[in-house]
Design an enzyme around this catalytic site. Structure first.
Site, PDB file in Angstrom:
ATOM      1  N   GLY A   1       0.806  -1.215   0.000  1.00 24.04           N
ATOM      2  CA  GLY A   1       0.000   0.000   0.000  1.00 24.04           C
ATOM      3  C   GLY A   1       0.835   1.259   0.000  1.00 24.04           C
ATOM      4  O   GLY A   1       0.457   2.276  -0.605  1.00 24.04           O
ATOM      5  N   ARG A   2       1.969   1.230   0.685  1.00 21.87           N
ATOM      6  CA  ARG A   2       2.840   2.404   0.719  1.00 21.87           C
ATOM      7  C   ARG A   2       3.391   2.730  -0.664  1.00 21.87           C
ATOM      8  O   ARG A   2       3.582   3.898  -1.015  1.00 21.87           O
ATOM      9  CB  ARG A   2       3.985   2.166   1.710  1.00 21.87           C
TER      10      ARG A   2
ATOM     11  N   GLY B   1      -0.699   9.151   6.482  1.00 18.19           N
ATOM     12  CA  GLY B   1      -1.404   7.889   6.330  1.00 18.19           C
ATOM     13  C   GLY B   1      -0.523   6.751   5.850  1.00 18.19           C
ATOM     14  O   GLY B   1       0.472   6.961   5.146  1.00 18.19           O
ATOM     15  N   GLU B   2      -0.876   5.538   6.239  1.00 17.95           N
ATOM     16  CA  GLU B   2      -0.166   4.301   5.880  1.00 17.95           C
ATOM     17  C   GLU B   2       1.314   4.366   6.251  1.00 17.95           C
ATOM     18  O   GLU B   2       2.186   3.912   5.505  1.00 17.95           O
ATOM     19  CB  GLU B   2      -0.351   3.966   4.397  1.00 17.95           C
ATOM     20  N   GLY B   3       1.577   4.946   7.398  1.00 10.56           N
ATOM     21  CA  GLY B   3       2.944   5.047   7.900  1.00 10.56           C
ATOM     22  C   GLY B   3       3.437   6.467   7.832  1.00 10.56           C
ATOM     23  O   GLY B   3       3.803   6.953   6.757  1.00 10.56           O
TER      24      GLY B   3
END
Length: 542
Positions: free
Chosen positions: A252-253, A372-374
């Site tokens: 996803g990243r 988001g997402e890290g």
């Protein structure tokens, strides 16, 4: 520099360029008119069905489950192109496909995939991935409170999730929870599938309004109140949920990195077009040397970020380790997007600050992506933790430059011929990073290391990320420049980036050691030599 040339430079592969152009046309024909019909924070409910109709869903999902059987790298032009059209649509796509659909694809049984994936890849159902909780963000794998409890009556899901994209409109939730056996034993993080239909009285979704950006995406807080979950809806084996979730996050990243590039590209294209029309001092704003230098620098960083994102995706597709690469690609791409969208506003001046001009929206949308997402800070800790830990297996990721020619499918020694003194500058930067790594290891062995580890880790990760990105750019530039049909523009672009980045790394490495109370004559010498290489290159271009 025309807008079309920016897209052409990014998508050097002919098939990828055709796909990018198709998505651009789809955005103008289908998405732009649809977006104009929506209210300020209205969710684009028809988007996924439109994307499916256009052939832009399920890129990396197996054909037997309704997907296109492609790769993660093949998905990047899709999300980049949608991001260029509208950030919130791309975020909806990322949550649906990169997270929910991907988790089911990676961790689901054949029966579960056959039951749900065709509707997800066909845009008939919307997916949401439920991980984050109110009290646990980056530490979610330790502090998850949502429970999936087994009793004589079956499984029951209870708990709260927050900042869930697509949360209010999802037909299918992929929920991460702690599985509790009938005897009260914690079986570990486990994923389960929950349908919204039939559970309306047990699933409570609260929309989170007044966001800074991403207005047409659906962000929600969710509460699951004793939701029944059948055995066949649990993604087995029990306790494997965190392992699969980490893979999903890493992939996803990479998708978020591509989304960032889309926002940045659209902003750069708009800033370039505006500069060519804006009349100042008897000419256009584009005619001003400062404007051209700024636009050229932005395009350079955009192109380099794109190569980093592609490199990370390629590792994932080839089943190679890609956790650290995905972190570095996301850090560099999202932070590059912030700089590009910010500078685009600056170029447009007062108009850039107005909502009538899309660069303002792009900046607001891009601002989420370093969180988001890290979050960037957490990802830097992950990079440092892996590269500074010999037992992590990633310590040699940046160890040598000799293998880059082979990675570019060129003869040994060819990189030096292609990039000249700039290749020497990159060696200086690599040596600077090696020295810093050694000194950090010495500092961490002292008793006071715990109190300053975060600062050391963040600083080292920043240097390591810049060096890794420069290496990826060198490979891509050499590979494209070696093709007869390719322009030498990429080689010149990479040469400039190598010089600038090497100077930054050598300089920051010296400053970094100063914070440890150390000096290193070799770094000062490397910094001086890198400056000379950069100055000579600048003189040659004038």
């Amino acid at each position: 520099m025309a807008a079309s040339s920016i897209m052409t430079n990014l998508h050097a592969d002919e098939d990828a360029l055709l796909l990018a152009r198709a998505i651009g046309e789809f955005g103008e024909r289908e998405l732009a008119p649809y977006l104009r019909q929506l209210g300020r924070e209205e969710f684009a409910e028809r988007f996924l069905s439109l994307a499916a109709k256009g052939g832009f869903l399920g890129t990396a999902i197996a054909e037997e489950y309704g997907g296109q059987g492609g790769t993660l790298e093949g998905f990047l032009p899709v999300i980049e192109g949608i991001g260029a059209c509208d950030g919130s649509l791309a975020l909806t796509l990322a949550a649906h496909e990169s997270l929910a659909t991907t988790h089911l694809s990676l961790g689901g049984s054949p029966d579960q995939k056959r039951k749900y994936l065709p509707d997800l890849t066909g845009g008939k159902k919307i997916g949401a991935w439920c991980l984050t909780e109110p009290q646990a963000g980056s530490n979610i794998f330790k502090d998850t409170r949502t429970r999936l409890v087994k009793s004589g009556e079956g499984w029951k899901l209870s708990g709260e999730k927050t900042f869930i994209t697509n949360g209010c409109h999802a037909d299918l939730f992929v929920v991460l929870a702690r599985a509790i056996s009938p005897d009260g034993k914690d079986e570990g993080m486990t994923a389960c599938l929950v349908e919204s239909k039939g559970n309306e009285s047990r699933i409570f979704a609260t929309p989170l309004h007044d966001k800074m950006g991403m207005w047409h995406s659906d962000t929600a807080a969710l509460r699951f109140n004793d939701v029944p979950v059948a055995d066949e809806a649990v993604l087995a084996p029990l306790g494997s949920g965190d392992k699969v979730a980490r893979q999903v996050l890493a992939r996803g990243r990479i998708g978020v990195g591509a989304l960032s590039i889309g926002l940045a590209r659209d902003s750069l294209e708009r800033a370039t077009a505006y500069a060519k029309e804006r009349q100042v001092s008897g000419g256009t704003l584009f005619d001003q040397p400062l404007t051209q230098a700024k636009l050229s620098h932005l395009e350079e960083n955009l192109w380099v970020a794109w190569q980093a994102v592609h490199s990370a995706a390629r590792c994932a597709d080839q089943a190679k380790p890609f956790k650290v690469q995905s972190c570095m690609a996301k850090i560099f791409a999202t932070e590059t997007a912030l700089r590009v969208t910010d500078e685009a506003i600056q170029i447009l001046g007062g108009y850039g600050y107005m909502r009538d001009y899309k660069v303002e929206q792009n900046y607001r949308d891009a601002r989420l992506l370093t969180i988001g997402e890290g979050a960037s800070e957490i990802l830097r800790f992950a990079v440092a933790g892996n590269l500074l830990n010999p037992s992590a297996g990633d310590g040699n990721l940046l160890a040598s430059l000799e293998g880059l020619a082979e990675a570019a499918e060129l003869a040994v020694g060819s990189m030096s011929k292609i990039y000249g003194p700039s290749w020497r500058a990159l060696h200086l930067a690599a040596e600077a990073l090696r020295i810093v790594r050694e000194r950090i290891a010495e500092a961490n062995s002292r008793a006071d290391s715990a109190s300053t580890w975060q600062c050391r880790a963040a600083g080292f990760a920043d240097l390591a990320t810049k060096l890794w990105v420069a290496q990826r750019a060198a490979i891509a530039g050499a590979r494209q420049g070696n093709e007869e049909s390719a322009s030498q523009k990429q080689v010149k672009l990479v040469t400039g980036f190598l010089n600038a980045t090497s100077i930054q790394i050598c300089h920051q490495a010296s400053e970094f050691l100063c914070t440890l109370g150390l000096t290193e004559p070799r770094l000062l010498s490397s910094y001086a030599e890198a400056l000379q290489i950069g100055a000579a290159a600048d003189s040659a271009q004038q």
